[in-house]
Design a protein around this motif. Structure first.
Motif, PDB file in Angstrom:
ATOM      1  N   ALA A 123       0.834  -1.209   0.000  1.00  0.00           N
ATOM      2  CA  ALA A 123       0.000   0.000   0.000  1.00  0.00           C
ATOM      3  C   ALA A 123       0.867   1.258   0.000  1.00  0.00           C
ATOM      4  O   ALA A 123       0.596   2.219  -0.735  1.00  0.00           O
ATOM      5  CB  ALA A 123      -0.929  -0.011   1.212  1.00  0.00           C
ATOM      6  N   LYS A 124       1.916   1.269   0.808  1.00  0.00           N
ATOM      7  CA  LYS A 124       2.803   2.433   0.857  1.00  0.00           C
ATOM      8  C   LYS A 124       3.557   2.618  -0.456  1.00  0.00           C
ATOM      9  O   LYS A 124       3.798   3.760  -0.892  1.00  0.00           O
ATOM     10  CB  LYS A 124       3.781   2.290   2.024  1.00  0.00           C
ATOM     11  CG  LYS A 124       3.142   2.500   3.388  1.00  0.00           C
ATOM     12  CD  LYS A 124       4.180   2.406   4.491  1.00  0.00           C
ATOM     13  CE  LYS A 124       3.569   2.729   5.848  1.00  0.00           C
ATOM     14  NZ  LYS A 124       4.564   2.656   6.946  1.00  0.00           N
ATOM     15  N   GLN A 125       3.916   1.514  -1.083  1.00  0.00           N
ATOM     16  CA  GLN A 125       4.575   1.601  -2.386  1.00  0.00           C
ATOM     17  C   GLN A 125       3.637   2.232  -3.413  1.00  0.00           C
ATOM     18  O   GLN A 125       4.048   3.096  -4.202  1.00  0.00           O
ATOM     19  CB  GLN A 125       5.003   0.211  -2.849  1.00  0.00           C
ATOM     20  CG  GLN A 125       5.734   0.196  -4.181  1.00  0.00           C
ATOM     21  CD  GLN A 125       6.151  -1.212  -4.584  1.00  0.00           C
ATOM     22  OE1 GLN A 125       5.941  -2.177  -3.862  1.00  0.00           O
ATOM     23  NE2 GLN A 125       6.754  -1.329  -5.750  1.00  0.00           N
ATOM     24  N   LYS A 126       2.378   1.806  -3.417  1.00  0.00           N
ATOM     25  CA  LYS A 126       1.385   2.398  -4.310  1.00  0.00           C
ATOM     26  C   LYS A 126       1.192   3.880  -3.992  1.00  0.00           C
ATOM     27  O   LYS A 126       1.018   4.702  -4.902  1.00  0.00           O
ATOM     28  CB  LYS A 126       0.054   1.639  -4.181  1.00  0.00           C
ATOM     29  CG  LYS A 126       0.091   0.236  -4.751  1.00  0.00           C
ATOM     30  CD  LYS A 126      -1.052  -0.625  -4.247  1.00  0.00           C
ATOM     31  CE  LYS A 126      -2.408  -0.129  -4.656  1.00  0.00           C
ATOM     32  NZ  LYS A 126      -3.491  -1.052  -4.224  1.00  0.00           N
ATOM     33  N   GLN A 127       1.246   4.234  -2.723  1.00  0.00           N
ATOM     34  CA  GLN A 127       1.088   5.628  -2.323  1.00  0.00           C
ATOM     35  C   GLN A 127       2.234   6.486  -2.858  1.00  0.00           C
ATOM     36  O   GLN A 127       2.015   7.601  -3.338  1.00  0.00           O
ATOM     37  CB  GLN A 127       1.025   5.726  -0.801  1.00  0.00           C
ATOM     38  CG  GLN A 127       0.735   7.125  -0.295  1.00  0.00           C
ATOM     39  CD  GLN A 127       0.601   7.153   1.219  1.00  0.00           C
ATOM     40  OE1 GLN A 127       1.176   6.320   1.921  1.00  0.00           O
ATOM     41  NE2 GLN A 127      -0.178   8.095   1.721  1.00  0.00           N
ATOM     42  N   THR A 153       1.713   7.201  -6.534  1.00  0.00           N
ATOM     43  CA  THR A 153       0.597   8.091  -6.874  1.00  0.00           C
ATOM     44  C   THR A 153       0.706   9.458  -6.199  1.00  0.00           C
ATOM     45  O   THR A 153      -0.077  10.358  -6.511  1.00  0.00           O
ATOM     46  CB  THR A 153      -0.735   7.442  -6.472  1.00  0.00           C
ATOM     47  OG1 THR A 153      -0.691   7.095  -5.074  1.00  0.00           O
ATOM     48  CG2 THR A 153      -0.996   6.185  -7.286  1.00  0.00           C
ATOM     49  N   ASN A 154       1.639   9.575  -5.244  1.00  0.00           N
ATOM     50  CA  ASN A 154       1.871  10.844  -4.539  1.00  0.00           C
ATOM     51  C   ASN A 154       0.635  11.338  -3.792  1.00  0.00           C
ATOM     52  O   ASN A 154       0.378  12.541  -3.693  1.00  0.00           O
ATOM     53  CB  ASN A 154       2.364  11.928  -5.510  1.00  0.00           C
ATOM     54  CG  ASN A 154       3.060  13.071  -4.798  1.00  0.00           C
ATOM     55  OD1 ASN A 154       3.728  12.860  -3.788  1.00  0.00           O
ATOM     56  ND2 ASN A 154       2.897  14.278  -5.320  1.00  0.00           N
ATOM     57  N   ILE A 155      -0.146  10.404  -3.260  1.00  0.00           N
ATOM     58  CA  ILE A 155      -1.322  10.750  -2.450  1.00  0.00           C
ATOM     59  C   ILE A 155      -0.866  11.024  -1.018  1.00  0.00           C
ATOM     60  O   ILE A 155      -0.150  10.224  -0.414  1.00  0.00           O
ATOM     61  CB  ILE A 155      -2.359   9.607  -2.502  1.00  0.00           C
ATOM     62  CG1 ILE A 155      -2.971   9.540  -3.909  1.00  0.00           C
ATOM     63  CG2 ILE A 155      -3.443   9.823  -1.449  1.00  0.00           C
ATOM     64  CD1 ILE A 155      -3.836   8.328  -4.138  1.00  0.00           C
ATOM     65  N   LYS A 156      -1.294  12.155  -0.468  1.00  0.00           N
ATOM     66  CA  LYS A 156      -0.755  12.628   0.808  1.00  0.00           C
ATOM     67  C   LYS A 156      -1.660  12.394   2.018  1.00  0.00           C
ATOM     68  O   LYS A 156      -1.186  12.436   3.150  1.00  0.00           O
ATOM     69  CB  LYS A 156      -0.456  14.129   0.712  1.00  0.00           C
ATOM     70  CG  LYS A 156       0.497  14.522  -0.402  1.00  0.00           C
ATOM     71  CD  LYS A 156       1.887  13.964  -0.176  1.00  0.00           C
ATOM     72  CE  LYS A 156       2.870  14.525  -1.202  1.00  0.00           C
ATOM     73  NZ  LYS A 156       4.225  13.946  -1.029  1.00  0.00           N
ATOM     74  N   ASN A 157      -2.951  12.217   1.807  1.00  0.00           N
ATOM     75  CA  ASN A 157      -3.861  12.241   2.957  1.00  0.00           C
ATOM     76  C   ASN A 157      -4.238  10.853   3.483  1.00  0.00           C
ATOM     77  O   ASN A 157      -5.232  10.699   4.187  1.00  0.00           O
ATOM     78  CB  ASN A 157      -5.127  13.042   2.640  1.00  0.00           C
ATOM     79  CG  ASN A 157      -6.009  12.373   1.599  1.00  0.00           C
ATOM     80  OD1 ASN A 157      -5.520  11.626   0.749  1.00  0.00           O
ATOM     81  ND2 ASN A 157      -7.302  12.646   1.670  1.00  0.00           N
ATOM     82  N   ILE A 158      -3.441   9.830   3.144  1.00  0.00           N
ATOM     83  CA  ILE A 158      -3.630   8.495   3.725  1.00  0.00           C
ATOM     84  C   ILE A 158      -2.410   8.160   4.571  1.00  0.00           C
ATOM     85  O   ILE A 158      -1.266   8.295   4.123  1.00  0.00           O
ATOM     86  CB  ILE A 158      -3.814   7.406   2.651  1.00  0.00           C
ATOM     87  CG1 ILE A 158      -4.910   7.758   1.659  1.00  0.00           C
ATOM     88  CG2 ILE A 158      -4.126   6.063   3.326  1.00  0.00           C
ATOM     89  CD1 ILE A 158      -5.057   6.751   0.522  1.00  0.00           C
ATOM     90  N   ASP A 159      -2.650   7.706   5.781  1.00  0.00           N
ATOM     91  CA  ASP A 159      -1.598   7.241   6.677  1.00  0.00           C
ATOM     92  C   ASP A 159      -1.776   5.728   6.863  1.00  0.00           C
ATOM     93  O   ASP A 159      -2.713   5.291   7.535  1.00  0.00           O
ATOM     94  CB  ASP A 159      -1.705   7.965   8.018  1.00  0.00           C
ATOM     95  CG  ASP A 159      -0.657   7.507   9.030  1.00  0.00           C
ATOM     96  OD1 ASP A 159       0.251   6.745   8.649  1.00  0.00           O
ATOM     97  OD2 ASP A 159      -0.758   7.907  10.203  1.00  0.00           O
ATOM     98  N   PHE A 160      -0.913   4.934   6.228  1.00  0.00           N
ATOM     99  CA  PHE A 160      -0.995   3.476   6.345  1.00  0.00           C
ATOM    100  C   PHE A 160      -0.239   3.016   7.587  1.00  0.00           C
ATOM    101  O   PHE A 160       0.924   3.390   7.791  1.00  0.00           O
ATOM    102  CB  PHE A 160      -0.421   2.801   5.095  1.00  0.00           C
ATOM    103  CG  PHE A 160      -1.293   2.934   3.878  1.00  0.00           C
ATOM    104  CD1 PHE A 160      -2.446   2.164   3.748  1.00  0.00           C
ATOM    105  CD2 PHE A 160      -0.972   3.828   2.866  1.00  0.00           C
ATOM    106  CE1 PHE A 160      -3.262   2.280   2.631  1.00  0.00           C
ATOM    107  CE2 PHE A 160      -1.776   3.943   1.744  1.00  0.00           C
ATOM    108  CZ  PHE A 160      -2.924   3.174   1.626  1.00  0.00           C
ATOM    109  N   GLN A 161      -0.894   2.203   8.401  1.00  0.00           N
ATOM    110  CA  GLN A 161      -0.306   1.739   9.651  1.00  0.00           C
ATOM    111  C   GLN A 161      -0.567   0.244   9.851  1.00  0.00           C
ATOM    112  O   GLN A 161      -1.632  -0.263   9.485  1.00  0.00           O
ATOM    113  CB  GLN A 161      -0.903   2.490  10.843  1.00  0.00           C
ATOM    114  CG  GLN A 161      -0.695   3.975  10.849  1.00  0.00           C
ATOM    115  CD  GLN A 161      -1.249   4.623  12.105  1.00  0.00           C
ATOM    116  OE1 GLN A 161      -1.625   3.935  13.073  1.00  0.00           O
ATOM    117  NE2 GLN A 161      -1.315   5.945  12.103  1.00  0.00           N
TER     118      GLN A 161
END
Length: 209
Positions: A82-86, A89-97
């Motif tokens: 998920a973080k790799q996909k983020q 895509t340069n999406i900033k408002n998701i915090d994967f934990q």
């Protein structure tokens, strides 16, 4: 880490690399319907928690419609993807934990919306994450819980059996749709909306408060 956590982590780490293609190949129409219905509940200032995010399919799809998302999963490999996909895509408002849905670390009444898509039927004790959702959700918040209900008909029971034998994929709670709704209300939730979405597995799309 207890035995339950270790088993769940190992299973979902193993499945993580093929998870996106599996969902797309097997449940594309179902997930499109889920997302159409989730969109109705969202507001631009919402703070969202997604538990059992997997590789972030739901969170990536809704992030432009809300203020922020914390997306959690027990599987480190799911979160890594998920973080790799983020990053791509340069999406900033998701915090994967990495988080255990049985023991969330968030403070009480933190989120406007909590989403758990196709999670509860995989858990041996769904009452524990439901208790956590009730704790971290605001009094005015909603819990969106689309869930496959393989106990709804014989066809889905057969598909579940084949999947367990050949792929080791185990659905723990084989609810009918009415049985699933009863489980939710028995755990102190009030149903705001309930729809049936047809597909390979019948799915209960339920919104609660």
């Amino acid at each position: 880490m207890d035995n339950r956590q270790e088993k769940e982590k190992k299973l979902w780490d193993k499945l993580a690399s093929n998870y996106d293609s599996f969902i797309n190949d097997m449940f594309c129409k179902t997930y499109s319907s889920i997302l159409e219905n989730i969109d109705i509940e969202l507001k631009a200032n919402d703070n969202v928690l997604e538990i059992g995010t997997g590789t972030g399919i739901i969170s990536f799809s809704i992030c432009s419609k809300v203020s922020s998302i914390i997306a959690t999963d027990l599987s480190p490999e799911m979160i890594r993807i998920a973080k790799q996909k983020q990053e791509e895509t340069n999406i900033k408002n998701i915090d994967f934990q990495i988080q255990d849905s049985y023991n969330l670390t968030f403070t009480d009444k933190s989120f406007d919306i909590v989403i758990a898509t196709n999670l509860l039927h995989l858990l041996y004790d769904p009452a524990k994450p439901i208790k956590e959702v009730k704790r971290v959700m605001k009094d005015s918040g909603v819990f969106i819980v689309p869930t496959f209900c393989v106990g709804e008909n014989i066809k889905s029971m057969i598909i579940d059996t084949v999947g367990r034998i050949f792929f080791g994929f185990r659905i723990v709670n084989k609810w009918s749709i009415e049985g699933f709704k009863s489980m939710l209300t028995n755990n102190g939730l009030l149903i705001k909306k309930a729809l049936k979405i047809e597909g390979r597995f019948p799915l209960a799309y339920v919104v609660l408060k």
